[in-house]
Each structure stands twice: as C-alpha cells, then as structure tokens.
Write an enzyme that holds these catalytic residues in place. Structure first.
Site, PDB file in Angstrom:
ATOM      1  N   LYS A 119      36.350  39.143  36.138  1.00 46.01           N
ATOM      2  CA  LYS A 119      36.540  40.176  35.112  1.00 46.01           C
ATOM      3  C   LYS A 119      38.009  40.600  35.018  1.00 46.01           C
ATOM      4  O   LYS A 119      38.584  40.651  33.938  1.00 46.01           O
ATOM      5  CB  LYS A 119      35.655  41.408  35.428  1.00 46.01           C
ATOM      6  CG  LYS A 119      34.163  41.072  35.499  1.00 46.01           C
ATOM      7  CD  LYS A 119      33.311  42.292  35.757  1.00 46.01           C
ATOM      8  CE  LYS A 119      33.514  42.938  37.119  1.00 46.01           C
ATOM      9  NZ  LYS A 119      33.112  42.078  38.261  1.00 46.01           N
ATOM     10  N   ARG A 179      28.050  50.317  35.331  1.00 50.07           N
ATOM     11  CA  ARG A 179      27.477  49.540  36.435  1.00 50.07           C
ATOM     12  C   ARG A 179      26.075  49.978  36.781  1.00 50.07           C
ATOM     13  O   ARG A 179      25.470  49.391  37.674  1.00 50.07           O
ATOM     14  CB  ARG A 179      28.330  49.772  37.663  1.00 50.07           C
ATOM     15  CG  ARG A 179      29.314  48.681  37.968  1.00 50.07           C
ATOM     16  CD  ARG A 179      30.127  49.178  39.132  1.00 50.07           C
ATOM     17  NE  ARG A 179      30.492  48.123  40.013  1.00 50.07           N
ATOM     18  CZ  ARG A 179      31.697  47.543  39.982  1.00 50.07           C
ATOM     19  NH1 ARG A 179      32.582  47.900  39.099  1.00 50.07           N
ATOM     20  NH2 ARG A 179      31.966  46.621  40.853  1.00 50.07           N
ATOM     21  N   ARG A 207      40.310  35.709  47.707  1.00 50.08           N
ATOM     22  CA  ARG A 207      41.143  36.467  46.750  1.00 50.08           C
ATOM     23  C   ARG A 207      42.274  37.174  47.488  1.00 50.08           C
ATOM     24  O   ARG A 207      42.106  37.717  48.566  1.00 50.08           O
ATOM     25  CB  ARG A 207      40.309  37.518  46.018  1.00 50.08           C
ATOM     26  CG  ARG A 207      41.208  38.439  45.186  1.00 50.08           C
ATOM     27  CD  ARG A 207      40.447  39.295  44.214  1.00 50.08           C
ATOM     28  NE  ARG A 207      39.424  40.093  44.836  1.00 50.08           N
ATOM     29  CZ  ARG A 207      38.541  40.799  44.163  1.00 50.08           C
ATOM     30  NH1 ARG A 207      38.548  40.795  42.848  1.00 50.08           N
ATOM     31  NH2 ARG A 207      37.627  41.502  44.802  1.00 50.08           N
ATOM     32  N   ARG A 267      41.916  42.827  49.746  1.00 52.90           N
ATOM     33  CA  ARG A 267      41.175  44.080  49.558  1.00 52.90           C
ATOM     34  C   ARG A 267      40.232  44.341  50.727  1.00 52.90           C
ATOM     35  O   ARG A 267      39.635  43.412  51.264  1.00 52.90           O
ATOM     36  CB  ARG A 267      40.367  44.023  48.250  1.00 52.90           C
ATOM     37  CG  ARG A 267      41.152  44.500  47.063  1.00 52.90           C
ATOM     38  CD  ARG A 267      40.485  44.286  45.729  1.00 52.90           C
ATOM     39  NE  ARG A 267      39.081  44.656  45.631  1.00 52.90           N
ATOM     40  CZ  ARG A 267      38.375  44.596  44.500  1.00 52.90           C
ATOM     41  NH1 ARG A 267      38.962  44.221  43.371  1.00 52.90           N
ATOM     42  NH2 ARG A 267      37.105  44.916  44.467  1.00 52.90           N
ATOM     43  N   ARG A 282      28.000  44.184  48.202  1.00 50.13           N
ATOM     44  CA  ARG A 282      28.329  44.321  46.775  1.00 50.13           C
ATOM     45  C   ARG A 282      27.412  43.447  45.917  1.00 50.13           C
ATOM     46  O   ARG A 282      27.028  43.843  44.816  1.00 50.13           O
ATOM     47  CB  ARG A 282      29.803  43.935  46.540  1.00 50.13           C
ATOM     48  CG  ARG A 282      30.755  45.010  47.063  1.00 50.13           C
ATOM     49  CD  ARG A 282      32.148  44.475  47.282  1.00 50.13           C
ATOM     50  NE  ARG A 282      32.820  44.055  46.084  1.00 50.13           N
ATOM     51  CZ  ARG A 282      33.855  43.221  46.058  1.00 50.13           C
ATOM     52  NH1 ARG A 282      34.325  42.709  47.194  1.00 50.13           N
ATOM     53  NH2 ARG A 282      34.419  42.895  44.929  1.00 50.13           N
TER      54      ARG A 282
END
Ligand code: AP5
Length: 223
Positions: free
Chosen positions: A17, A93, A132, A165, A176
């Site tokens: 996203k 969400r 990431r 992160r 998540r």
C-alpha cells in the site's frame, strides 16, 4: 472544477500500500493520508498519542477506533483535502472505521471512495515484511532482497538512517495478519456490496502492480 478523488488502499500488511500510494498521489495530485505514518510520527515525537499508540502497534494490534477516527476526521476537514482529494492508506481497518468514514465524507462534501483491494498471499506478505527496511529521514520504503539496504546503512535519497520497523518482527507480523483477517478483510465485502471495489493482483514487480493499479483507477476516475 473536477471533483477531488477519494481513494482507499485496502490490503493486508505488506501488500504494498505504502509503495503504491506514493505513485498514485503523484499521478492524481491528491494528499497521502497514512494512519500508520501519522501514528509512527506521534511515537517518534513522544506525544501522548504516540505513547498510547506504541503499545498497540508493537504488539501488531489495532489502535482503538475512537483514537484513529478522531485523527482522520480532523485531517479530512482541512482545506487542502477538500481541494485536492485524498488517498487513504491503512484506513479504514474496521467496520466501525468504515461507517465513520462514510459519515465524515458526507459531512465534508467529499465523494464516495474508490477502493483498491490489493490482493496478495499470506506467504508473500510474511516474506516482504521480514525483509522490509525503511528510511528514518524521508520515509522511503525499501526491501533487503531488492535494494540490498540493511539496518544502519544510509538512504540513497536523503542519507537518512535505514531501520527496521518494530512491528516487522516475526511475532508481530503473525499477529497483524490475524488482526487483518478478523477485522479488516470484512471490509472487502462491505465495499463490494456498495459497488466501490477495484480488485488488483498485488503480486509481481512494483512496476507491474503499479500498471494494474493505475489501469483500474483510470477506468473509474479517468486521468
Ligand atoms: P500501517 O503502517 O498501516 O501498516 P500495515 O497496514 O500493516 O501496512 P504496511 O505498512 O506494513 O505495509 P504496506 O501494505 O504499506 O506495504 P509496503 O508498501 O511497505 O500500520 C501499522 C500499525 O499502525 C498497525 O498495525 C496498527 O497498530 C496501527 N494502525 C494504522 N492504521 C490504523 C487504523 N486505521 N486503525 C487502527 N490502528 C491502525 O511494502 C512492504 C514491503 O514489500 C516493502 O519492503 C516493499 O519494498 C515490498 N514490496 C512492495 N511492493 C512489492 C512488490 N510488488 N513485489 C515485491 N515486494 C514489494
């Protein structure tokens, strides 16, 4: 004057996203509102909101609806959003957030949203999130397996520090995904039943996914 667009990027954590958001706002000239970025900004600034949000974010859980809805409501009421339109990344969400968004859009006279559902397998997102890397300076999103940048390196765009992160640890990623499946995935049906969904396969190179997203959006929005 043309109506400013309201675009929602829906998709699992790691669907891409944030990566696609940057390209879409360049094309449509709208503002990028990422609740994840806003909350991470509050955490870095050490505000009361940041202190509250951090405990939920690090555990991979959602920040309470009333908190996030309040932040987004305030942002959408600002004049620049009314003028340029908005791309919402990471919001809504939950069903409560989607209902609240519908009411806010009506209040501030923005149009119904176009919702891009970025579809990707769980296996792929786990792989993407665990590799990431982000820039602390400019927020650029990288991937160890693509750019080879790792924690402590310098960002090629701004020389900022590359970091990982806190919620990209294996345990938080699993949580998540659970939260996404339980609380966010039902929004696909919610927007589908209102005729607002554009389904896009989010697997393939960043560029090929971008081609699909842009083709779907331009059918609905033109441009
Ligand atoms: P948020 O920051 O919104 O995180 P997320 O939805 O989990 O999404 P991500 O940012 O992890 O992934 P992304 O889809 O943007 O993927 P990206 O482009 O980075 O939220 C974080 C937390 O904040 C939440 O857990 C919650 O606690 C809180 N929060 C936020 N909003 C909230 C809300 N509305 N309500 C309540 N709480 C909220 O890409 C991922 C990786 O894949 C990158 O390395 C990238 O380079 C790579 N990649 C991208 N595209 C491709 C591709 N096509 N092929 C290969 N690799 C790719």
């Amino acid at each position: 004057m043309a109506t400013p667009p309201v675009i929602i990027l829906l998709g699992a954590p790691g669907a891409g996203k944030g990566t696609q958001a940057k390209r879409i706002v360049e094309r449509y000239g709208c503002l990028h509102v990422s609740t994840g970025d806003m909350l991470r900004g509050a955490v870095s600034a050490g505000t009361e909101l940041g202190t509250l949000a951090k405990q939920f974010m690090d555990a991979g859980e959602l920040v309470p609806d009333e908190v996030v809805i309040g932040i987004v409501r305030d942002r959408l009421a600002e004049a620049d959003v009314q003028k340029r339109g908005v791309l919402l990344d990471g919001f809504p969400r939950t069903l409560a957030q989607a209902d609240a968004l519908g009411a806010v859009l009506e209040e501030v006279s923005l149009p119904l949203p176009v919702v891009v559902d970025m579809q990707v397998s769980e296996e792929e997102v786990v792989q993407r999130l665990s590799t990431r890397r982000m820039c602390r300076g400019c927020g650029s999103i990288y991937n160890l397996s693509r750019e080879g940048l790792d924690v402590g390196d310098a960002c090629p765009k701004c020389a900022g520090e590359i970091y990982q992160r806190d919620d990209d640890r294996a345990e938080a990623i699993r949580e998540r995904m659970k939260v996404y499946n339980a609380q966010t995935a039902p929004l696909v049906e919610y927007y589908q039943s209102r005729g607002l969904i554009l389904a896009v396969c989010a697997v393939g190179s960043v560029e090929s996914v971008n081609d699909c997203v842009m083709a779907a959006l331009s059918e609905r929005l033109g441009g």
